[in-house]
Write an enzyme that holds these catalytic residues in place. Structure first.
Site, PDB file in Angstrom:
ATOM      1  N   THR A   6     -36.587 -11.127  12.349  1.00  0.00           N
ATOM      2  CA  THR A   6     -36.033 -12.293  11.655  1.00  0.00           C
ATOM      3  C   THR A   6     -34.513 -12.333  11.837  1.00  0.00           C
ATOM      4  O   THR A   6     -33.900 -11.291  12.032  1.00  0.00           O
ATOM      5  CB  THR A   6     -36.352 -12.143  10.158  1.00  0.00           C
ATOM      6  OG1 THR A   6     -37.734 -12.350  10.000  1.00  0.00           O
ATOM      7  CG2 THR A   6     -35.591 -13.096   9.278  1.00  0.00           C
ATOM      8  N   THR A  30     -34.635  -9.107   5.584  1.00  0.00           N
ATOM      9  CA  THR A  30     -35.610  -9.024   6.665  1.00  0.00           C
ATOM     10  C   THR A  30     -36.546  -7.867   6.367  1.00  0.00           C
ATOM     11  O   THR A  30     -36.123  -6.861   5.812  1.00  0.00           O
ATOM     12  CB  THR A  30     -34.932  -8.802   8.029  1.00  0.00           C
ATOM     13  OG1 THR A  30     -35.954  -8.493   8.991  1.00  0.00           O
ATOM     14  CG2 THR A  30     -33.922  -7.673   8.018  1.00  0.00           C
ATOM     15  N   GLY A  31     -37.793  -8.041   6.751  1.00  0.00           N
ATOM     16  CA  GLY A  31     -38.737  -6.952   6.507  1.00  0.00           C
ATOM     17  C   GLY A  31     -40.082  -7.501   6.097  1.00  0.00           C
ATOM     18  O   GLY A  31     -40.387  -8.670   6.355  1.00  0.00           O
ATOM     19  N   TRP A  32     -40.858  -6.672   5.475  1.00  0.00           N
ATOM     20  CA  TRP A  32     -42.219  -7.012   5.090  1.00  0.00           C
ATOM     21  C   TRP A  32     -42.155  -7.981   3.912  1.00  0.00           C
ATOM     22  O   TRP A  32     -41.996  -7.588   2.762  1.00  0.00           O
ATOM     23  CB  TRP A  32     -42.946  -5.725   4.729  1.00  0.00           C
ATOM     24  CG  TRP A  32     -44.411  -5.842   4.586  1.00  0.00           C
ATOM     25  CD1 TRP A  32     -45.150  -6.951   4.382  1.00  0.00           C
ATOM     26  CD2 TRP A  32     -45.340  -4.740   4.633  1.00  0.00           C
ATOM     27  NE1 TRP A  32     -46.480  -6.628   4.301  1.00  0.00           N
ATOM     28  CE2 TRP A  32     -46.625  -5.289   4.453  1.00  0.00           C
ATOM     29  CE3 TRP A  32     -45.213  -3.362   4.814  1.00  0.00           C
ATOM     30  CZ2 TRP A  32     -47.767  -4.492   4.429  1.00  0.00           C
ATOM     31  CZ3 TRP A  32     -46.338  -2.570   4.787  1.00  0.00           C
ATOM     32  CH2 TRP A  32     -47.598  -3.139   4.611  1.00  0.00           C
ATOM     33  N   GLY A  33     -42.269  -9.270   4.246  1.00  0.00           N
ATOM     34  CA  GLY A  33     -41.957 -10.333   3.301  1.00  0.00           C
ATOM     35  C   GLY A  33     -42.671 -10.275   1.963  1.00  0.00           C
ATOM     36  O   GLY A  33     -42.094 -10.598   0.926  1.00  0.00           O
ATOM     37  N   ARG A  60     -49.656 -18.535   6.103  1.00  0.00           N
ATOM     38  CA  ARG A  60     -48.903 -17.524   5.347  1.00  0.00           C
ATOM     39  C   ARG A  60     -47.415 -17.866   5.314  1.00  0.00           C
ATOM     40  O   ARG A  60     -46.837 -18.249   6.325  1.00  0.00           O
ATOM     41  CB  ARG A  60     -49.101 -16.151   5.988  1.00  0.00           C
ATOM     42  CG  ARG A  60     -48.343 -15.012   5.324  1.00  0.00           C
ATOM     43  CD  ARG A  60     -47.045 -14.712   6.034  1.00  0.00           C
ATOM     44  NE  ARG A  60     -46.408 -13.476   5.555  1.00  0.00           N
ATOM     45  CZ  ARG A  60     -45.186 -13.085   5.901  1.00  0.00           C
ATOM     46  NH1 ARG A  60     -44.466 -13.827   6.722  1.00  0.00           N
ATOM     47  NH2 ARG A  60     -44.681 -11.975   5.445  1.00  0.00           N
ATOM     48  N   ILE A  61     -46.794 -17.743   4.169  1.00  0.00           N
ATOM     49  CA  ILE A  61     -45.354 -17.970   4.066  1.00  0.00           C
ATOM     50  C   ILE A  61     -44.697 -16.684   3.600  1.00  0.00           C
ATOM     51  O   ILE A  61     -45.184 -16.030   2.667  1.00  0.00           O
ATOM     52  CB  ILE A  61     -45.073 -19.149   3.102  1.00  0.00           C
ATOM     53  CG1 ILE A  61     -45.560 -20.444   3.773  1.00  0.00           C
ATOM     54  CG2 ILE A  61     -43.585 -19.256   2.781  1.00  0.00           C
ATOM     55  CD1 ILE A  61     -45.571 -21.646   2.877  1.00  0.00           C
ATOM     56  N   GLY A  62     -43.614 -16.315   4.261  1.00  0.00           N
ATOM     57  CA  GLY A  62     -42.939 -15.058   3.934  1.00  0.00           C
ATOM     58  C   GLY A  62     -41.822 -15.253   2.932  1.00  0.00           C
ATOM     59  O   GLY A  62     -41.726 -16.284   2.253  1.00  0.00           O
ATOM     60  N   ASP A  63     -40.958 -14.272   2.869  1.00  0.00           N
ATOM     61  CA  ASP A  63     -39.865 -14.287   1.885  1.00  0.00           C
ATOM     62  C   ASP A  63     -38.676 -15.141   2.322  1.00  0.00           C
ATOM     63  O   ASP A  63     -37.924 -15.644   1.486  1.00  0.00           O
ATOM     64  CB  ASP A  63     -39.373 -12.852   1.629  1.00  0.00           C
ATOM     65  CG  ASP A  63     -38.879 -12.197   2.913  1.00  0.00           C
ATOM     66  OD1 ASP A  63     -39.559 -12.320   3.953  1.00  0.00           O
ATOM     67  OD2 ASP A  63     -37.800 -11.570   2.894  1.00  0.00           O
TER      68      ASP A  63
HETATM   69  N1  ASP Z   1     -39.351 -11.153   6.303  1.00  0.00           N
HETATM   70  C1  ASP Z   1     -40.062 -11.843   7.330  1.00  0.00           C
HETATM   71  C2  ASP Z   1     -41.391 -12.292   6.806  1.00  0.00           C
HETATM   72  O1  ASP Z   1     -42.025 -11.560   6.099  1.00  0.00           O
HETATM   73  C3  ASP Z   1     -40.285 -11.024   8.539  1.00  0.00           C
HETATM   74  C4  ASP Z   1     -39.043 -10.420   9.098  1.00  0.00           C
HETATM   75  O2  ASP Z   1     -38.109 -10.106   8.395  1.00  0.00           O
HETATM   76  O3  ASP Z   1     -38.978 -10.259  10.320  1.00  0.00           O
HETATM   77  O4  ASP Z   1     -41.805 -13.366   7.143  1.00  0.00           O
END
Ligand code: ASP
Length: 336
Positions: A205, A255-258, A233-236
């Site tokens: 991201t 960024t990371g596991w949303g 699916r919608i992330g953070d």
């Molecule tokens: N945070 C993003 C999501 O979960 C993924 C990412 O940070 O690359 O959609």
């Protein structure tokens, strides 16, 4: 007494002058980014792309433009670069589509705009800004977001514009592991979780936070989400307070596991610690990343306060990141 005063003055001055004032911080995603998996060419491509993005933002700030302009300019560079999981280069859903999310927030008024699950808007960050500035809403999704973007004259592309070979291969690998996982589940082995949601996949991201000459902060984040994610699916990233947040005191992009950043209300948590207990930005950001880690999630964030103090904590092997000072000095880092 007079000497004491002079001494105090000198001390204060040296403290003021020794503090580096950052005006922009960016990230290009956190994940399993290991030096041993990266060729020197790949590494320099990332460094160059991050430098370009910082310079694009800095040019805006130098011209007296707002931090919002700077954030947009930096993110545009990364959205157009297939190295990053945003815009061109976005990862694929389980069905083999690219569904993009993005958000921006303007600190002084806490105005915000976001779009989610779009497949045809070339630059999602522009659409997020248009939602903020030209609609009465904060978030638009899917077809509605696309119709809105088109009505505002933003560039609409065929979904195939987002196709890249690297991301396609990543999906193929994930699907292969998925079927392995299914077999394991059939065997009664419940240890494996969805492999696409483990940190074997670089996240990638992009995000930016900036501080302009008027002392105003802004934040923005743009992403293709996570490889092999479920349709819809919608992330953070587009969720204000989770992956993106800015007020008059601090701007944050994650960024990371949303899913974990949403449940941890990660970005707002940094702002809340600063507001309610005067916690310095670096300490607040680190505490949130530790909290995400203790929940079982991984990732990182960038944060910049109104005095130009910044933080870039992460709990993954690496995070593409960079910062630029008021005088134009650039710092880029990838690994721990
Ligand atoms: N945070 C993003 C999501 O979960 C993924 C990412 O940070 O690359 O959609």
């Amino acid at each position: 007494m007079k000497y004491l005063y002079v001494l105090l003055l000198m001390l204060t001055n040296s403290m003021v002058f020794s503090q580096t004032r950052y005006v922009m911080v960016i990230h290009g995603g956190a994940g399993t980014i290991l030096k041993e998996n990266m060729t020197p060419d790949q590494e320099s491509a990332f460094r160059e792309a991050l430098t370009q993005a910082l310079q694009a933002g800095y040019t805006q700030l130098q011209a007296g433009k707002s931090s919002l302009d700077a954030v947009e300019a930096a993110i545009l560079v990364m959205e157009d670069n297939p190295l990053f999981n945003a815009g061109k280069g976005a990862v694929f859903t389980h069905e083999g589509k690219n569904e993009l999310d993005a958000a921006v927030m303007w600190g002084p008024t806490r105005a915000a705009g976001a779009i989610a699950g779009v497949t045809t808007i070339r630059n999602p960050i522009k659409a997020a800004r248009a939602v903020m500035e030209q609609s009465e809403h904060v978030m638009l999704t899917g077809k509605g977001a696309e119709a809105f973007a088109s009505s505002k004259g933003l560039e609409i592309v065929d979904p195939s514009y987002f196709w890249t070979e690297n991301r396609w291969k990543a999906l193929e690998r994930a699907l292969k592991q998925d079927s392995l996982k299914t077999q394991l589940d059939h065997d009664g082995n419940k240890q494996s979780t969805n492999p696409a949601l483990t940190n074997d996949y670089k996240y990638g991201t992009v995000g930016a936070v900036a501080l302009d000459r008027d002392g105003h902060l802004a934040a923005g984040t743009s992403t293709g989400g996570m490889t092999n994610k479920q349709y819809g699916r919608i992330g953070d990233a587009p969720i204000i307070g989770a992956g993106t947040y800015a007020n008059e005191r601090v701007a944050i992009s994650c960024t990371g596991w949303g899913e974990f950043f949403i449940r941890g209300i990660a970005a707002y948590d940094v702002a809340a610690q600063m507001e309610y207990s005067n916690t310095p930005v670096a300490q607040a950001a680190l505490a949130v990343i530790e909290k995400i880690g203790s929940m079982g999630g991984d990732g990182g964030m960038i944060a910049l306060d109104d005095r130009g103090n910044m933080a870039m904590p992460f709990n993954t092997a690496g995070m593409y990141r960079g910062a630029i000072t008021e005088s134009g000095e650039i710092e880029i880092a990838i690994y721990k």
